[in-house]
Design an enzyme around this catalytic site. Structure first.
Site, PDB file in Angstrom:
ATOM      1  N   ASP A   1      24.986 -55.608 -36.772  1.00 47.64           N
ATOM      2  CA  ASP A   1      24.863 -54.379 -37.562  1.00 47.64           C
ATOM      3  C   ASP A   1      26.006 -53.429 -37.283  1.00 47.64           C
ATOM      4  OD1 ASP A   1      22.451 -55.070 -38.568  1.00 47.64           O
ATOM      5  OD2 ASP A   1      21.268 -53.802 -37.222  1.00 47.64           O
TER       6      ASP A   1
ATOM      7  N   GLU B   1       6.241 -24.774 -43.113  1.00 49.03           N
ATOM      8  CA  GLU B   1       7.360 -23.999 -42.593  1.00 49.03           C
ATOM      9  C   GLU B   1       7.582 -24.333 -41.124  1.00 49.03           C
ATOM     10  OE1 GLU B   1      10.046 -21.922 -43.564  1.00 49.03           O
ATOM     11  OE2 GLU B   1       9.086 -22.900 -45.269  1.00 49.03           O
TER      12      GLU B   1
ATOM     13  N   PRO C   1      13.454 -31.003 -39.162  1.00 43.79           N
ATOM     14  CA  PRO C   1      14.916 -30.869 -39.305  1.00 43.79           C
ATOM     15  C   PRO C   1      15.597 -30.308 -38.057  1.00 43.79           C
ATOM     16  CG  PRO C   1      13.746 -29.703 -41.079  1.00 43.79           C
ATOM     17  CD  PRO C   1      12.719 -30.158 -40.102  1.00 43.79           C
TER      18      PRO C   1
HETATM   19  N1  ADE Z   1      11.138 -32.896 -42.294  1.00 40.35           N
HETATM   20  C1  ADE Z   1      11.786 -32.160 -43.208  1.00 40.35           C
HETATM   21  N2  ADE Z   1      13.100 -32.427 -43.214  1.00 40.35           N
HETATM   22  C2  ADE Z   1      13.296 -33.384 -42.253  1.00 40.35           C
HETATM   23  C3  ADE Z   1      14.437 -34.073 -41.768  1.00 40.35           C
HETATM   24  N3  ADE Z   1      15.664 -33.850 -42.237  1.00 40.35           N
HETATM   25  N4  ADE Z   1      14.253 -34.977 -40.789  1.00 40.35           N
HETATM   26  C4  ADE Z   1      13.031 -35.201 -40.283  1.00 40.35           C
HETATM   27  N5  ADE Z   1      11.924 -34.582 -40.696  1.00 40.35           N
HETATM   28  C5  ADE Z   1      12.040 -33.680 -41.674  1.00 40.35           C
END
Ligand code: ADE
Length: 241
Positions: free
Chosen positions: A171, A118, A91
């Site tokens: 696209d 984590e 993330p």
């Molecule tokens: N792993 C956990 N959440 C994620 C996300 N939003 N994008 C990519 N990998 C992830």
């Protein structure tokens, strides 16, 4: 293109890579997938791939060793001489866009690292990874679904994967605008009518209508897209007519 995926849940990929356009792309030889359980590379008796964080705190951290060794095994195999892109799903990565999909579609070899922890030992980021990607501002239980999103959006861009009818040239996001409305038969469905211009057979008028509707929709839903793709003079003129 060769696509390697590192995950301790390889079964998650079976349905997605084995269906529809992604599987046809492999049958045609446009792409070759391989999913590796990196637990096989753990050098300890119990095959653990995570451990407690130094300094304490909640959650486990993905160990460096299994990932370093799994990635080395894939790059040794790679005979092309081209360095693969090694993509960490997390993330905290750069937010994924169509532009990134187009960039990755030029590569010969992609390696995805999918974790369920984590965190990743920072040495993985520093010494193995070339790209860190997030598919959006939310947290998934692991990187698998995120990597599948990327694989799907990249593979459909490879030459000869989509037929002419499903071509990706128009696209949304690669043209910079959202798509105009679409209609199919019947022309009158329970009193709801298709716009006359689409039935007119006048291609210049249809093109102009579609462009205007695309611009209107983009303006209403995603005005931020105009920052990156300003209107062309032609589009502006049509809009102001
Ligand atoms: N792993 C956990 N959440 C994620 C996300 N939003 N994008 C990519 N990998 C992830």
């Amino acid at each position: 293109m060769k696509i390697d995926i590192l995950s301790i849940f390889p079964e998650m990929f079976t349905g997605v890579l084995g269906s529809s356009i992604l599987s046809k792309a492999a049958e045609k030889g446009a792409v070759q997938y391989s999913v590796t359980d990196f637990r096989e590379f753990a050098d300890n008796k119990h095959k653990t791939v995570d451990d407690y964080p130094y300094g304490g705190g909640a959650g486990m951290v993905l160990k460096a060793q299994p990932i370093f060794d799994a990635v080395s095994s894939l790059t040794e195999e790679n005979q092309t001489g081209n360095k693969p892109r090694v993509i960490l799903m997390c993330p905290q990565g750069e937010r994924y866009t169509q532009k990134k999909a187009e960039e990755l579609a030029q590569e010969e070899h992609l390696i995805f690292i999918c974790g369920h922890y984590e965190g990743y030992d920072e040495r993985i980021r520093e010494h193995v990874v070339t790209d860190e990607i997030s598919i959006g501002d939310y947290v998934l239980t692991g990187g698998e679904l995120a990597s599948m999103v990327i694989v799907d959006s990249v593979v459909r861009l490879l030459p000869d994967v989509l037929g002419k009818a499903a071509s990706h040239e128009q696209d949304s996001f690669s043209t910079g605008l959202l798509e105009h409305p679409h209609y199919t038969r019947p022309a009158d469905f329970r009193g709801m009518k298709v716009p006359d211009v689409l039935l007119s057979g006048n291609h210049a008028h249809i093109e102009k209508w579609r462009t205007k509707e695309s611009i209107r929709r983009t303006w209403n839903r995603r005005p931020d897209l105009f920052d990156e793709y300003p209107l062309t003079d032609q589009q502006r003129a049509w809009l102001e007519e």
